[in-house]
Motif scaffolding. Structure first.
Motif, PDB file in Angstrom:
ATOM      1  N   ARG A   1      -8.846   1.434   0.234  1.00 28.80           N
ATOM      2  CA  ARG A   1      -8.202   0.276  -0.376  1.00 28.80           C
ATOM      3  C   ARG A   1      -8.141  -0.857   0.647  1.00 28.80           C
ATOM      4  NH1 ARG A   1      -3.232   3.099  -3.915  1.00 28.80           N
ATOM      5  NH2 ARG A   1      -4.630   4.355  -5.233  1.00 28.80           N
ATOM      6  N   ASP A   2      -8.597  -2.020   0.254  1.00 25.34           N
ATOM      7  CA  ASP A   2      -8.585  -3.178   1.149  1.00 25.34           C
ATOM      8  C   ASP A   2      -7.162  -3.729   1.251  1.00 25.34           C
ATOM      9  OD1 ASP A   2     -11.274  -2.776   1.227  1.00 25.34           O
ATOM     10  OD2 ASP A   2     -11.811  -4.551   0.065  1.00 25.34           O
TER      11      ASP A   2
ATOM     12  N   PHE B   1       0.835  -1.209   0.000  1.00 24.56           N
ATOM     13  CA  PHE B   1       0.000   0.000   0.000  1.00 24.56           C
ATOM     14  C   PHE B   1       0.867   1.255   0.000  1.00 24.56           C
ATOM     15  CE2 PHE B   1      -1.827   3.389   2.635  1.00 24.56           C
ATOM     16  CZ  PHE B   1      -2.980   3.691   1.931  1.00 24.56           C
ATOM     17  N   VAL B   2       1.887   1.291   0.874  1.00 26.44           N
ATOM     18  CA  VAL B   2       2.753   2.469   1.000  1.00 26.44           C
ATOM     19  C   VAL B   2       3.498   2.731  -0.299  1.00 26.44           C
ATOM     20  CG1 VAL B   2       4.791   3.406   2.185  1.00 26.44           C
ATOM     21  CG2 VAL B   2       3.013   2.224   3.505  1.00 26.44           C
TER      22      VAL B   2
ATOM     23  N   TYR C   1      -7.922  -1.623   6.511  1.00 26.87           N
ATOM     24  CA  TYR C   1      -8.009  -0.820   5.301  1.00 26.87           C
ATOM     25  C   TYR C   1      -6.891   0.228   5.214  1.00 26.87           C
ATOM     26  CZ  TYR C   1     -12.791  -2.625   5.521  1.00 26.87           C
ATOM     27  OH  TYR C   1     -13.885  -3.435   5.594  1.00 26.87           O
ATOM     28  N   GLY C   2      -6.582   0.587   3.989  1.00 28.28           N
ATOM     29  CA  GLY C   2      -5.793   1.776   3.725  1.00 28.28           C
ATOM     30  C   GLY C   2      -6.723   2.844   3.146  1.00 28.28           C
ATOM     31  N   VAL C   3      -6.431   4.086   3.457  1.00 33.17           N
ATOM     32  CA  VAL C   3      -7.225   5.200   2.937  1.00 33.17           C
ATOM     33  C   VAL C   3      -6.288   6.243   2.373  1.00 33.17           C
ATOM     34  CG1 VAL C   3      -8.854   7.037   3.497  1.00 33.17           C
ATOM     35  CG2 VAL C   3      -9.073   4.807   4.619  1.00 33.17           C
ATOM     36  N   LEU C   4      -6.571   6.729   1.177  1.00 28.62           N
ATOM     37  CA  LEU C   4      -5.841   7.825   0.561  1.00 28.62           C
ATOM     38  C   LEU C   4      -6.771   9.005   0.404  1.00 28.62           C
ATOM     39  CD1 LEU C   4      -3.854   5.961  -2.248  1.00 28.62           C
ATOM     40  CD2 LEU C   4      -2.978   6.749  -0.051  1.00 28.62           C
TER      41      LEU C   4
END
Length: 335
Positions: free
Chosen positions: A321-322, A157-158, A330-333
């Motif tokens: 984003r899962d 994700f990062v 979750y990831g969130v942008l």
């Protein structure tokens, strides 16, 4: 088990449930064994077959009778072998926890037994009104290590987020070990920045890591609270991140936290966040109990509410984003 005993179990549902409980207690015994073996450095010593006498010297054992019983328990659980007077690692768990990639999972086990175990031990009193426990200072480094158990997933994700926005300046809030600063730095060689944290031991650990990774000339780590931090040499950052620590902020603080973050992001910059969210999974519900029992922590956030707070704070685009579909993780942008 003889046929008569087996038939008795089948006919008696209560006995069957007790049998299931006994299996659970055996699992708990395995976790206790692994916890103790990690805590005293026994697993690392057993990477090379050793006798009781050899192990006693290596770990400075005084009560060799207790050490002998612990080793026998390890053999009974299938985690250790005993041949020709020598103990060695045997089980998949003990082997994986002692290898070079096992430290985050060893820390996770230690966290569950020592920290979460204390939470449940005192939960009845807290439900009755007793104060939250002061766990964070004693477990800060342990939690920083444990949080790396999901590193391979968060790393994806990062690095994807860094690749998409290619920032020149970065601020990481609650930087922990500094590992995600490292992943960002490896993804984009031009980025520099600051990591902030509130725990002295964690800050020292992160600084040492950045030095070891050859990144001390690109990133600094300072003690600061984002809510009142005002001595930053930078007026704004292209990329601000908040990984696995939104639950250190009370629910009523989160909208103002997001507004504060929004004010520190350059036009066109990105905010990236990762968190376990409140949901229906066992992991989510257990962790929510732990957080609400800990002084300095708050409840798990809810994904929908969090995204709405971000939009209300001035972010025009918010994307979920899962990271781990089987969990509420979750990831969130936000831009």
């Amino acid at each position: 088990m003889n046929i008569s005993a087996l038939l008795t179990l089948v006919r008696n549902r209560q006995l069957l449930s007790h049998t299931a409980l006994m299996r659970d207690l055996k699992t708990l015994s395995r976790l206790y064994f692994l916890y103790a073996a990690i805590d005293m450095g026994l697993l690392m010593q057993l990477r090379k077959p050793s006798s009781l006498e050899m192990l006693s010297r290596k770990i400075n054992a005084v009560r060799t009778d207790l050490l002998d019983l612990l080793l026998e328990l390890g053999v009974a659980l299938g985690e250790l072998s005993f041949r020709n007077g020598l103990y060695a690692l045997r089980g998949k768990r003990s082997r994986s926890l002692s290898n070079e990639y096992g430290d985050p999972f060893a820390a996770m086990l230690q966290e569950c037994i020592a920290y979460h175990g204390s939470v449940y031990h005192n939960l009845a009193d807290r439900i009755g009104g007793a104060p939250q426990g002061d766990y964070l200072k004693a477990t800060a480094t342990l939690i920083a290590r444990s949080s790396r158990s999901l590193e391979h997933l968060i790393k994806i994700f990062v690095q994807r987020a860094i690749h998409e926005c290619k920032p020149k300046s970065l601020l990481e809030i609650g930087c922990g070990s500094g590992i995600y600063i490292r992943h960002a730095a490896e993804m984009y060689k031009e980025v520099t920045g600051i990591g902030i944290d509130m725990q002295e031991m964690v800050i020292h650990h992160a600084r040492e890591n950045l030095k070891e990774w050859g990144l001390a000339d690109r990133f600094t780590v300072v003690k600061a609270d984002i809510r009142n931090w005002c001595d930053t040499p930078e007026k704004s950052f292209d990329f601000i991140s908040l990984y696995n620590n939104l639950y250190y902020f009370k629910p009523e603080e989160r909208p103002s936290l997001f507004r504060r973050i929004r004010s520190l992001i350059t036009p066109g910059g990105t905010f990236a966040m990762v968190s376990l969210m409140r949901g229906k999974s066992i992991t989510s519900r257990n962790f929510d109990i732990v957080l609400r029992s800990t002084s300095g922590c708050a409840s798990l956030p809810e994904i929908g509410e969090t995204m709405e707070h971000l939009r209300a704070s001035g972010f025009n685009d918010v994307e979920r984003r899962d990271i781990l579909p089987s969990e509420d993780f979750y990831g969130v942008l936000a831009w």
